[in-house]
Design a protein around this motif. Sequence first.
Motif, PDB file in Angstrom:
ATOM      1  N   TYR A  66      57.177  49.447  38.687  1.00 33.44           N
ATOM      2  CA  TYR A  66      56.045  48.513  38.608  1.00 33.44           C
ATOM      3  C   TYR A  66      55.301  48.451  39.947  1.00 33.44           C
ATOM      4  O   TYR A  66      54.072  48.494  39.979  1.00 33.44           O
ATOM      5  CB  TYR A  66      56.554  47.128  38.210  1.00 33.44           C
ATOM      6  CG  TYR A  66      55.526  46.050  38.298  1.00 33.44           C
ATOM      7  CD1 TYR A  66      54.528  45.930  37.342  1.00 33.44           C
ATOM      8  CD2 TYR A  66      55.538  45.129  39.347  1.00 33.44           C
ATOM      9  CE1 TYR A  66      53.577  44.938  37.413  1.00 33.44           C
ATOM     10  CE2 TYR A  66      54.585  44.136  39.426  1.00 33.44           C
ATOM     11  CZ  TYR A  66      53.609  44.042  38.454  1.00 33.44           C
ATOM     12  OH  TYR A  66      52.672  43.054  38.547  1.00 33.44           O
ATOM     13  N   GLN A  67      56.063  48.382  41.024  1.00 33.97           N
ATOM     14  CA  GLN A  67      55.422  48.323  42.341  1.00 33.97           C
ATOM     15  C   GLN A  67      54.667  49.614  42.644  1.00 33.97           C
ATOM     16  O   GLN A  67      53.564  49.582  43.197  1.00 33.97           O
ATOM     17  CB  GLN A  67      56.460  48.043  43.426  1.00 33.97           C
ATOM     18  CG  GLN A  67      56.967  46.613  43.413  1.00 33.97           C
ATOM     19  CD  GLN A  67      58.076  46.367  44.423  1.00 33.97           C
ATOM     20  OE1 GLN A  67      58.639  47.297  44.979  1.00 33.97           O
ATOM     21  NE2 GLN A  67      58.385  45.097  44.650  1.00 33.97           N
ATOM     22  N   SER A  68      55.243  50.755  42.270  1.00 36.50           N
ATOM     23  CA  SER A  68      54.532  52.018  42.505  1.00 36.50           C
ATOM     24  C   SER A  68      53.273  52.086  41.635  1.00 36.50           C
ATOM     25  O   SER A  68      52.227  52.537  42.092  1.00 36.50           O
ATOM     26  CB  SER A  68      55.437  53.214  42.242  1.00 36.50           C
ATOM     27  OG  SER A  68      55.791  53.291  40.872  1.00 36.50           O
ATOM     28  N   LYS A  69      53.364  51.599  40.391  1.00 38.09           N
ATOM     29  CA  LYS A  69      52.182  51.565  39.527  1.00 38.09           C
ATOM     30  C   LYS A  69      51.140  50.603  40.087  1.00 38.09           C
ATOM     31  O   LYS A  69      49.940  50.887  40.039  1.00 38.09           O
ATOM     32  CB  LYS A  69      52.558  51.158  38.102  1.00 38.09           C
ATOM     33  CG  LYS A  69      53.231  52.259  37.326  1.00 38.09           C
ATOM     34  CD  LYS A  69      53.550  51.836  35.910  1.00 38.09           C
ATOM     35  CE  LYS A  69      54.238  52.947  35.146  1.00 38.09           C
ATOM     36  NZ  LYS A  69      54.554  52.546  33.757  1.00 38.09           N
ATOM     37  N   MET A  70      51.595  49.470  40.603  1.00 38.86           N
ATOM     38  CA  MET A  70      50.661  48.508  41.206  1.00 38.86           C
ATOM     39  C   MET A  70      49.979  49.119  42.417  1.00 38.86           C
ATOM     40  O   MET A  70      48.774  48.950  42.614  1.00 38.86           O
ATOM     41  CB  MET A  70      51.396  47.219  41.604  1.00 38.86           C
ATOM     42  CG  MET A  70      51.740  46.313  40.449  1.00 38.86           C
ATOM     43  SD  MET A  70      50.289  45.681  39.602  1.00 38.86           S
ATOM     44  CE  MET A  70      49.596  44.652  40.863  1.00 38.86           C
ATOM     45  N   ALA A  71      50.746  49.841  43.235  1.00 43.50           N
ATOM     46  CA  ALA A  71      50.151  50.502  44.399  1.00 43.50           C
ATOM     47  C   ALA A  71      49.138  51.547  43.944  1.00 43.50           C
ATOM     48  O   ALA A  71      48.044  51.656  44.520  1.00 43.50           O
ATOM     49  CB  ALA A  71      51.245  51.147  45.260  1.00 43.50           C
ATOM     50  N   ALA A  72      49.469  52.297  42.899  1.00 44.27           N
ATOM     51  CA  ALA A  72      48.538  53.297  42.371  1.00 44.27           C
ATOM     52  C   ALA A  72      47.290  52.621  41.812  1.00 44.27           C
ATOM     53  O   ALA A  72      46.167  53.090  42.033  1.00 44.27           O
ATOM     54  CB  ALA A  72      49.220  54.138  41.292  1.00 44.27           C
ATOM     55  N   MET A  73      47.486  51.498  41.115  1.00 38.66           N
ATOM     56  CA  MET A  73      46.332  50.766  40.555  1.00 38.66           C
ATOM     57  C   MET A  73      45.468  50.190  41.675  1.00 38.66           C
ATOM     58  O   MET A  73      44.241  50.215  41.582  1.00 38.66           O
ATOM     59  CB  MET A  73      46.816  49.647  39.626  1.00 38.66           C
ATOM     60  CG  MET A  73      47.439  50.140  38.344  1.00 38.66           C
ATOM     61  SD  MET A  73      46.289  51.074  37.344  1.00 38.66           S
ATOM     62  CE  MET A  73      45.348  49.757  36.650  1.00 38.66           C
ATOM     63  N   GLU A  74      46.115  49.687  42.725  1.00 37.87           N
ATOM     64  CA  GLU A  74      45.339  49.163  43.849  1.00 37.87           C
ATOM     65  C   GLU A  74      44.548  50.280  44.525  1.00 37.87           C
ATOM     66  O   GLU A  74      43.385  50.082  44.893  1.00 37.87           O
ATOM     67  CB  GLU A  74      46.269  48.483  44.854  1.00 37.87           C
ATOM     68  CG  GLU A  74      46.790  47.143  44.383  1.00 37.87           C
ATOM     69  CD  GLU A  74      47.813  46.527  45.309  1.00 37.87           C
ATOM     70  OE1 GLU A  74      48.138  47.142  46.355  1.00 37.87           O
ATOM     71  OE2 GLU A  74      48.296  45.421  45.005  1.00 37.87           O
ATOM     72  N   GLU A  75      45.162  51.447  44.651  1.00 42.34           N
ATOM     73  CA  GLU A  75      44.462  52.596  45.241  1.00 42.34           C
ATOM     74  C   GLU A  75      43.307  53.022  44.343  1.00 42.34           C
ATOM     75  O   GLU A  75      42.201  53.291  44.826  1.00 42.34           O
ATOM     76  CB  GLU A  75      45.436  53.769  45.445  1.00 42.34           C
ATOM     77  CG  GLU A  75      44.813  54.998  46.034  1.00 42.34           C
ATOM     78  CD  GLU A  75      44.256  54.796  47.428  1.00 42.34           C
ATOM     79  OE1 GLU A  75      43.337  55.540  47.796  1.00 42.34           O
ATOM     80  OE2 GLU A  75      44.702  53.881  48.150  1.00 42.34           O
ATOM     81  N   GLU A  76      43.565  53.060  43.044  1.00 39.50           N
ATOM     82  CA  GLU A  76      42.500  53.416  42.099  1.00 39.50           C
ATOM     83  C   GLU A  76      41.375  52.381  42.142  1.00 39.50           C
ATOM     84  O   GLU A  76      40.198  52.730  42.130  1.00 39.50           O
ATOM     85  CB  GLU A  76      43.083  53.507  40.687  1.00 39.50           C
ATOM     86  CG  GLU A  76      42.088  53.957  39.641  1.00 39.50           C
ATOM     87  CD  GLU A  76      42.716  54.049  38.261  1.00 39.50           C
ATOM     88  OE1 GLU A  76      41.967  53.978  37.284  1.00 39.50           O
ATOM     89  OE2 GLU A  76      43.952  54.196  38.167  1.00 39.50           O
ATOM     90  N   LEU A  77      41.759  51.114  42.223  1.00 40.82           N
ATOM     91  CA  LEU A  77      40.760  50.043  42.313  1.00 40.82           C
ATOM     92  C   LEU A  77      39.959  50.183  43.606  1.00 40.82           C
ATOM     93  O   LEU A  77      38.733  50.026  43.605  1.00 40.82           O
ATOM     94  CB  LEU A  77      41.449  48.675  42.264  1.00 40.82           C
ATOM     95  CG  LEU A  77      40.558  47.452  42.327  1.00 40.82           C
ATOM     96  CD1 LEU A  77      39.602  47.423  41.140  1.00 40.82           C
ATOM     97  CD2 LEU A  77      41.393  46.190  42.354  1.00 40.82           C
TER      98      LEU A  77
END
Length: 165
Positions: A66-77
């Motif tokens: 979840y944290q890695s996905k959140m980091a990826a989503m934050e980077e994408e955002l």
Amino acid sequence: MNVPLNIDWQQILLHWLNLAILTGGLYFLLFKPVKAFMEKREAHYKELDRQADQKLEEARQVQEEYQSKMAAMEEELRQTRIQSQQAVQKSVEEQLAQAKLQAEEIIKDARIAADHSREKAIKDSQRELKKLAAEAAEKLAFHPGEDPFDQFLNLAEGGKAHESR
């Protein structure tokens, strides 16, 4: 056989035999099933503890995922935000360039209109001057006694005749 203190060895042996039978019976009737129950219970709780540890490890993995996905989503955002800011900047620059072109067109049209107005004003003033010159020449022709230059000046100043002469 006379034993001091009235001790009967037969009674003692029977009591030992009764104690052994009672101990064996209690061992097989109570101790062994209770011990088996306790071992089974201990195994059950160990299994629950193992399952809890396994679920805790799975939860940690899910949390890391979840944290890695959140980091990826934050980077994408962040990337999307940068792209949208660039698009807005490009749009602003395009609108500014378009506004400059429109301003140049307006200024060009205004200059052309001003040139036309100036040319028209010059033509109108030339026409008016020709008309005034014709009128002055006509009036000069009808007043033969006066100086033609003075007559022209009088007409140019407002048409008042110079009466000093």
